[in-house]
Design an enzyme around this catalytic site. Structure first.
Site, PDB file in Angstrom:
ATOM      1  N   ASP A   1       0.838  -1.202   0.000  1.00  0.00           N
ATOM      2  CA  ASP A   1       0.000   0.000   0.000  1.00  0.00           C
ATOM      3  C   ASP A   1       0.875   1.255   0.000  1.00  0.00           C
ATOM      4  O   ASP A   1       1.987   1.244   0.536  1.00  0.00           O
ATOM      5  CB  ASP A   1      -0.908  -0.027   1.245  1.00  0.00           C
ATOM      6  CG  ASP A   1      -2.083   0.923   1.123  1.00  0.00           C
ATOM      7  OD1 ASP A   1      -2.363   1.390   0.000  1.00  0.00           O
ATOM      8  OD2 ASP A   1      -2.726   1.202   2.146  1.00  0.00           O
TER       9      ASP A   1
ATOM     10  N   ASN B   1     -10.502  -3.364  -6.243  1.00  0.00           N
ATOM     11  CA  ASN B   1      -9.745  -2.331  -6.980  1.00  0.00           C
ATOM     12  C   ASN B   1     -10.351  -1.963  -8.335  1.00  0.00           C
ATOM     13  O   ASN B   1     -10.002  -0.947  -8.925  1.00  0.00           O
ATOM     14  CB  ASN B   1      -8.271  -2.745  -7.175  1.00  0.00           C
ATOM     15  CG  ASN B   1      -7.443  -2.623  -5.924  1.00  0.00           C
ATOM     16  OD1 ASN B   1      -6.457  -3.332  -5.741  1.00  0.00           O
ATOM     17  ND2 ASN B   1      -7.816  -1.712  -5.038  1.00  0.00           N
TER      18      ASN B   1
END
Ligand code: FPP
Length: 262
Positions: free
Chosen positions: A32, A80
């Site tokens: 991330d 996503n």
């Protein structure tokens, strides 16, 4: 057809070797911070993903050198797809490019590559490149690299349950035969995670390896993924090495088990 099935079930977690392991056998990483890395530099998010791909190469090499047996990277979650279309398209393009540019390097380093997740939504071109990579590296033994794309922990448990339901329907097993081990054997990633790393500072599991992380150690670093490297991995592994893994037992039981196995 496109859903990746598991290979074999590794050792159960609560054995002495898992308790005493200094180098985690299975490291999983939630990569991330690519977007924030780019934003800090006034760049487009995609630049952060490109730098993130370089961090992937560094980390894979470092993990293999350290003796990690399985490395699972969360590259694209089931959620996503909700990102802006140009970012999703850019990521697809990046995956295809990395598959091509890293192919020989991975093979030379004896890395066995698998893509785990529901691959049905990807282009035929990308799936073909994935198949070729998996075929090329299938007999490699230095380290297994799982790249999770269109992956979700709930999806994984659901597809495993469906596989068992089909076995029951076919009369191969009865409902009573269903055990934790049998379910785990059907997961896209079979091995329990020893060390789960998350970069970017958030303390969330984000629907990653939900079943497999039941007893994993969790290491969060504020470092953004594009800044991650071999030294950062070593730091995470040093943290892991000084943890006492108890798998539900008491500290005394764990120590007794360690003494017995010497
Ligand atoms: C999360 O950061 C990252 C992703 C959703 C993509 C991960 C992709 C890579 C590391 C690139 C290449 C990977 C491979 C396997 C070739 P974010 O964008 O959510 O960051 P933010 O929280 O700072 O916005």
């Amino acid at each position: 057809m496109y859903t990746r099935a598991p290979a074999t079930l590794s050792d159960k977690p609560a054995d002495a070797s898992a308790i005493q392991a200094v180098v985690p056998r299975h490291v999983a990483i939630i990569m991330d911070g690519n977007g924030r890395w780019a934003k800090k530099r006034g760049m487009m998010r995609l630049m952060g993903h490109r730098q993130g791909a370089k961090a992937v190469t560094r980390t894979v090499e470092a993990a293999a050198r350290m003796g990690v047996k399985t490395l699972t990277l969360f590259a694209f979650s089931s959620e996503n797809w909700k990102r802006p279309a140009d970012e999703v398209a850019g990521l697809m393009d990046l995956f295809a490019k990395v598959l091509q540019s890293e192919r020989d390097n991975l093979h030379r380093n004896q890395i066995k590559v698998r893509f785990v997740g529901d691959l049905q939504r990807f282009s035929t071109k990308l799936v073909t490149a994935i198949d070729e990579m998996e075929e090329l590296t299938r007999d490699n033994r230095a380290m297994q690299l799982n790249i999770a794309i269109n992956y979700g922990g709930r999806w994984d448990i659901c597809q495993a349950a469906r596989a068992l339901a089909l076995q029951v329907q076919a009369g191969e097993i009865t409902p009573e035969d269903i055990s934790e081990e049998r379910l785990q054997e059907q997961l896209a990633v079979v091995e329990d995670v020893d060390l789960l790393i998350r970069t970017g500072g958030e303390q969330r599991i984000s629907n990653f390896l939900l079943y497999q992380c039941a007893y994993s150690e969790f290491y969060v670093t504020d470092k953004l993924w594009p800044d991650f490297d071999g030294a950062a991995l070593q730091e995470a592994c040093a943290y892991f090495a000084q943890r006492e893994r108890r798998f539900g037992m008491t500290s005394e039981q764990v120590q007794a088990l360690a003494t017995q196995s010497k």
